[in-house]
Design a protein around this motif. Sequence first.
Motif, PDB file in Angstrom:
ATOM      1  N   ARG A 148       0.853  -1.189   0.000  1.00 11.18           N
ATOM      2  CA  ARG A 148       0.000   0.000   0.000  1.00 11.18           C
ATOM      3  C   ARG A 148       0.886   1.236   0.000  1.00 11.18           C
ATOM      4  NH1 ARG A 148      -2.820  -3.618  -1.037  1.00 11.18           N
ATOM      5  NH2 ARG A 148      -4.839  -4.175  -0.158  1.00 11.18           N
ATOM      6  N   TRP A 149       0.604   2.135  -0.942  1.00  8.61           N
ATOM      7  CA  TRP A 149       1.361   3.376  -1.033  1.00  8.61           C
ATOM      8  C   TRP A 149       0.836   4.345   0.015  1.00  8.61           C
ATOM      9  CZ3 TRP A 149       1.298  -0.209  -4.582  1.00  8.61           C
ATOM     10  CH2 TRP A 149       2.444  -0.399  -5.362  1.00  8.61           C
ATOM     11  N   LEU A 150       1.757   4.986   0.723  1.00  5.96           N
ATOM     12  CA  LEU A 150       1.412   5.899   1.800  1.00  5.96           C
ATOM     13  C   LEU A 150       1.212   7.304   1.249  1.00  5.96           C
ATOM     14  CD1 LEU A 150       4.052   4.652   4.383  1.00  5.96           C
ATOM     15  CD2 LEU A 150       1.628   4.043   4.275  1.00  5.96           C
ATOM     16  N   VAL A 151       0.132   7.954   1.673  1.00 11.92           N
ATOM     17  CA  VAL A 151      -0.153   9.301   1.199  1.00 11.92           C
ATOM     18  C   VAL A 151       0.692  10.325   1.951  1.00 11.92           C
ATOM     19  CG1 VAL A 151      -1.950  11.054   0.945  1.00 11.92           C
ATOM     20  CG2 VAL A 151      -2.459   8.653   0.428  1.00 11.92           C
ATOM     21  N   GLN A 152       0.763  10.195   3.278  1.00 15.66           N
ATOM     22  CA  GLN A 152       1.588  11.097   4.077  1.00 15.66           C
ATOM     23  C   GLN A 152       2.414  10.262   5.046  1.00 15.66           C
ATOM     24  OE1 GLN A 152      -1.019  13.917   5.942  1.00 15.66           O
ATOM     25  NE2 GLN A 152      -1.074  15.209   4.124  1.00 15.66           N
ATOM     26  N   VAL A 153       3.659  10.664   5.225  1.00 17.92           N
ATOM     27  CA  VAL A 153       4.565   9.896   6.077  1.00 17.92           C
ATOM     28  C   VAL A 153       5.169  10.817   7.133  1.00 17.92           C
ATOM     29  CG1 VAL A 153       6.675   8.511   6.111  1.00 17.92           C
ATOM     30  CG2 VAL A 153       5.131   8.366   4.156  1.00 17.92           C
ATOM     31  N   ASP A 154       5.179  10.337   8.377  1.00 20.66           N
ATOM     32  CA  ASP A 154       5.892  11.040   9.440  1.00 20.66           C
ATOM     33  C   ASP A 154       6.542   9.990  10.333  1.00 20.66           C
ATOM     34  OD1 ASP A 154       3.920  10.105  11.267  1.00 20.66           O
ATOM     35  OD2 ASP A 154       2.739  11.926  11.010  1.00 20.66           O
ATOM     36  N   ASP A 155       7.346  10.450  11.273  1.00 17.59           N
ATOM     37  CA  ASP A 155       8.078   9.515  12.145  1.00 17.59           C
ATOM     38  C   ASP A 155       7.148   8.622  12.955  1.00 17.59           C
ATOM     39  OD1 ASP A 155      10.503  10.391  11.217  1.00 17.59           O
ATOM     40  OD2 ASP A 155      10.813  11.823  12.844  1.00 17.59           O
ATOM     41  N   GLU A 156       6.028   9.181  13.400  1.00 22.07           N
ATOM     42  CA  GLU A 156       5.071   8.374  14.174  1.00 22.07           C
ATOM     43  C   GLU A 156       4.535   7.220  13.325  1.00 22.07           C
ATOM     44  OE1 GLU A 156       0.804   8.735  16.526  1.00 22.07           O
ATOM     45  OE2 GLU A 156       1.671  10.518  15.623  1.00 22.07           O
ATOM     46  N   LEU A 157       4.179   7.520  12.099  1.00 20.84           N
ATOM     47  CA  LEU A 157       3.664   6.479  11.196  1.00 20.84           C
ATOM     48  C   LEU A 157       4.722   5.413  10.939  1.00 20.84           C
ATOM     49  CD1 LEU A 157       1.503   5.340   9.323  1.00 20.84           C
ATOM     50  CD2 LEU A 157       2.369   6.858   7.541  1.00 20.84           C
ATOM     51  N   LEU A 158       5.946   5.830  10.709  1.00 16.37           N
ATOM     52  CA  LEU A 158       7.028   4.870  10.462  1.00 16.37           C
ATOM     53  C   LEU A 158       7.257   3.980  11.676  1.00 16.37           C
ATOM     54  CD1 LEU A 158       9.555   7.077   8.459  1.00 16.37           C
ATOM     55  CD2 LEU A 158       7.966   5.356   7.567  1.00 16.37           C
ATOM     56  N   GLY A 159       6.952   4.496  12.880  1.00 15.21           N
ATOM     57  CA  GLY A 159       7.080   3.700  14.088  1.00 15.21           C
ATOM     58  C   GLY A 159       5.966   2.679  14.253  1.00 15.21           C
TER      59      GLY A 159
END
Length: 145
Positions: free
Chosen positions: A87-98
Motif C-alpha cells: 500500500r502506497w502511503l499518502v503522508q509519512v511522518d516519524d510516528e507512522l514509520l514507528g
Amino acid sequence: MRNFPRFAPEIFAQVSPKEPSMSKGFHKGLEQLGEEGVVQVFWPRSGGREPILGVVGELQLEVFQWRLAYEYNVQIRMERRPWTRARWLVQVDDELLGVLNMVVKDEAGRFVALFNSDFEIEYAKSRYKNLELLENPPAEEDLGD
C-alpha cells in the motif's frame, strides 16, 4: 514516462547477485526490467540494501530470473518474503514509520508499506487514525516529472 498500468504486487522476493562481481550487470538488469514493468523494485529504508521485487504473478519472477541470466549473464539469489499486500502511503511522518512494520521505497522514491494480510492493514489503520493508503501506485503523471 511509463504507458502501462501498475498494480499492487502480491508476491515479494528479496534478490541479490550470486557473485559480487556480477553487481554491475545485476543493477543494470534490475533497472531495465523494472522500467519495462517485468517487476516492481522496492528498496529497504534501512538495514540491507538488497532490493525487494514485487510481482502480481509467479511467472514474473521466473521471467526476471531468466532474463537476468540470459541477457545480463547474472545468476541471482532469490529469497521469498512473507508480505502479500503493498500500500502506497499518502503522508509519512516519524510516528507512522514507528507504527508500520515494513516500509520501503519504490522506484520513484514513494513510501510503500508492506503487509502480510488485510487484517494487518486494518490493525495499522486502527493504531494510526490518519493513515491513508493507496492500493495502487499514484499515476505517473501525478509525480510531477
